[in-house]
Motif scaffolding. Sequence first.
Motif, PDB file in Angstrom:
ATOM      1  N   LYS A 179       0.842  -1.192   0.000  1.00  0.00           N
ATOM      2  CA  LYS A 179       0.000   0.000   0.000  1.00  0.00           C
ATOM      3  C   LYS A 179       0.879   1.244   0.000  1.00  0.00           C
ATOM      4  CE  LYS A 179      -0.335   0.308   5.016  1.00  0.00           C
ATOM      5  NZ  LYS A 179      -1.197   0.205   6.174  1.00  0.00           N
ATOM      6  N   PRO A 180       0.388   2.328  -0.602  1.00  0.00           N
ATOM      7  CA  PRO A 180       1.136   3.580  -0.532  1.00  0.00           C
ATOM      8  C   PRO A 180       0.869   4.279   0.795  1.00  0.00           C
ATOM      9  CG  PRO A 180      -0.813   3.884  -1.875  1.00  0.00           C
ATOM     10  CD  PRO A 180      -0.788   2.438  -1.457  1.00  0.00           C
ATOM     11  N   VAL A 181       1.926   4.804   1.379  1.00  0.00           N
ATOM     12  CA  VAL A 181       1.795   5.633   2.583  1.00  0.00           C
ATOM     13  C   VAL A 181       2.209   7.038   2.167  1.00  0.00           C
ATOM     14  CG1 VAL A 181       2.659   6.052   4.923  1.00  0.00           C
ATOM     15  CG2 VAL A 181       2.173   3.713   4.171  1.00  0.00           C
ATOM     16  N   PHE A 182       1.411   8.027   2.554  1.00  0.00           N
ATOM     17  CA  PHE A 182       1.615   9.416   2.153  1.00  0.00           C
ATOM     18  C   PHE A 182       2.253  10.208   3.281  1.00  0.00           C
ATOM     19  CE2 PHE A 182      -0.544  13.717   1.944  1.00  0.00           C
ATOM     20  CZ  PHE A 182       0.317  14.232   0.985  1.00  0.00           C
ATOM     21  N   ASN A 183       3.350  10.896   2.959  1.00  0.00           N
ATOM     22  CA  ASN A 183       4.029  11.771   3.919  1.00  0.00           C
ATOM     23  C   ASN A 183       3.872  13.202   3.421  1.00  0.00           C
ATOM     24  OD1 ASN A 183       5.814  13.262   5.478  1.00  0.00           O
ATOM     25  ND2 ASN A 183       7.226  11.546   5.698  1.00  0.00           N
ATOM     26  N   LYS A 184       2.940  13.943   4.019  1.00  0.00           N
ATOM     27  CA  LYS A 184       2.633  15.304   3.554  1.00  0.00           C
ATOM     28  C   LYS A 184       3.806  16.264   3.726  1.00  0.00           C
ATOM     29  CE  LYS A 184       0.558  16.695   7.839  1.00  0.00           C
ATOM     30  NZ  LYS A 184      -0.463  16.422   8.714  1.00  0.00           N
ATOM     31  N   ASP A 185       4.780  15.917   4.589  1.00  0.00           N
ATOM     32  CA  ASP A 185       5.927  16.808   4.812  1.00  0.00           C
ATOM     33  C   ASP A 185       6.800  16.967   3.578  1.00  0.00           C
ATOM     34  OD1 ASP A 185       5.088  17.164   7.412  1.00  0.00           O
ATOM     35  OD2 ASP A 185       6.421  15.613   8.211  1.00  0.00           O
ATOM     36  N   PHE A 186       6.735  16.023   2.642  1.00  0.00           N
ATOM     37  CA  PHE A 186       7.573  16.092   1.454  1.00  0.00           C
ATOM     38  C   PHE A 186       6.779  16.397   0.183  1.00  0.00           C
ATOM     39  CE2 PHE A 186       9.909  13.434   4.436  1.00  0.00           C
ATOM     40  CZ  PHE A 186      11.127  14.108   4.461  1.00  0.00           C
ATOM     41  N   CYS A 187       5.472  16.446   0.271  1.00  0.00           N
ATOM     42  CA  CYS A 187       4.616  16.650  -0.899  1.00  0.00           C
ATOM     43  C   CYS A 187       4.699  18.095  -1.393  1.00  0.00           C
ATOM     44  CB  CYS A 187       3.172  16.306  -0.552  1.00  0.00           C
ATOM     45  SG  CYS A 187       2.056  16.377  -1.961  1.00  0.00           S
TER      46      CYS A 187
END
Length: 131
Positions: free
Chosen positions: A53-61
Motif C-alpha cells: 500500500k502507498p503511505v503518504f508523507n505530507k511533509d515532502f509533498c
Amino acid sequence: MANTGWDEFEIGAMLRSFDGKAATEIATTHQEDRNYSSNNSFTASVADWRILKPVFNKDFCIDCQFCWVYCPDMSIISRDKKMIGVDMDHCKGCGICVEVCPTNPKSLLMFAEQAEEEAELAKWPAKDEEK
C-alpha cells in the motif's frame, strides 16, 4: 440492473456510472459525494487485492498532482490542487503514484499492507543531499 454480477450482464449492455446527475455536475462533485450507480466499481471495495500500500508523507509533498493524474483507479484524494490522502478502499497497490512522485525523498512510498502507517512515517528516509 441492481446487484448484477459482472458475468450476468447482457453482451453490449450499457452501464451508467452515475444515477441522477448530469455529467457536468459530476465533474464538480467530490468523489465521495457522487451518486454512483450500483453497477459502478466505485461502490465496491477492492482493498483486499492489495499486498503493498502507498503511505503518504505530507511533509515532502509539493502538490504537483502527478500521483492524482497517473493513478489508474482515481484513488488519490485531492482538494483544491492539494494532495490530502489515498482512498484505501479503491487503491490496488500498483505503486504508480510512487513511481511518478518527483520529491526527494518521495512523498509516497510503498509498504506491506499490514504495516502501521505511523511506524512507517517515523522511519521515512531523509532527504538525499546533492553532490
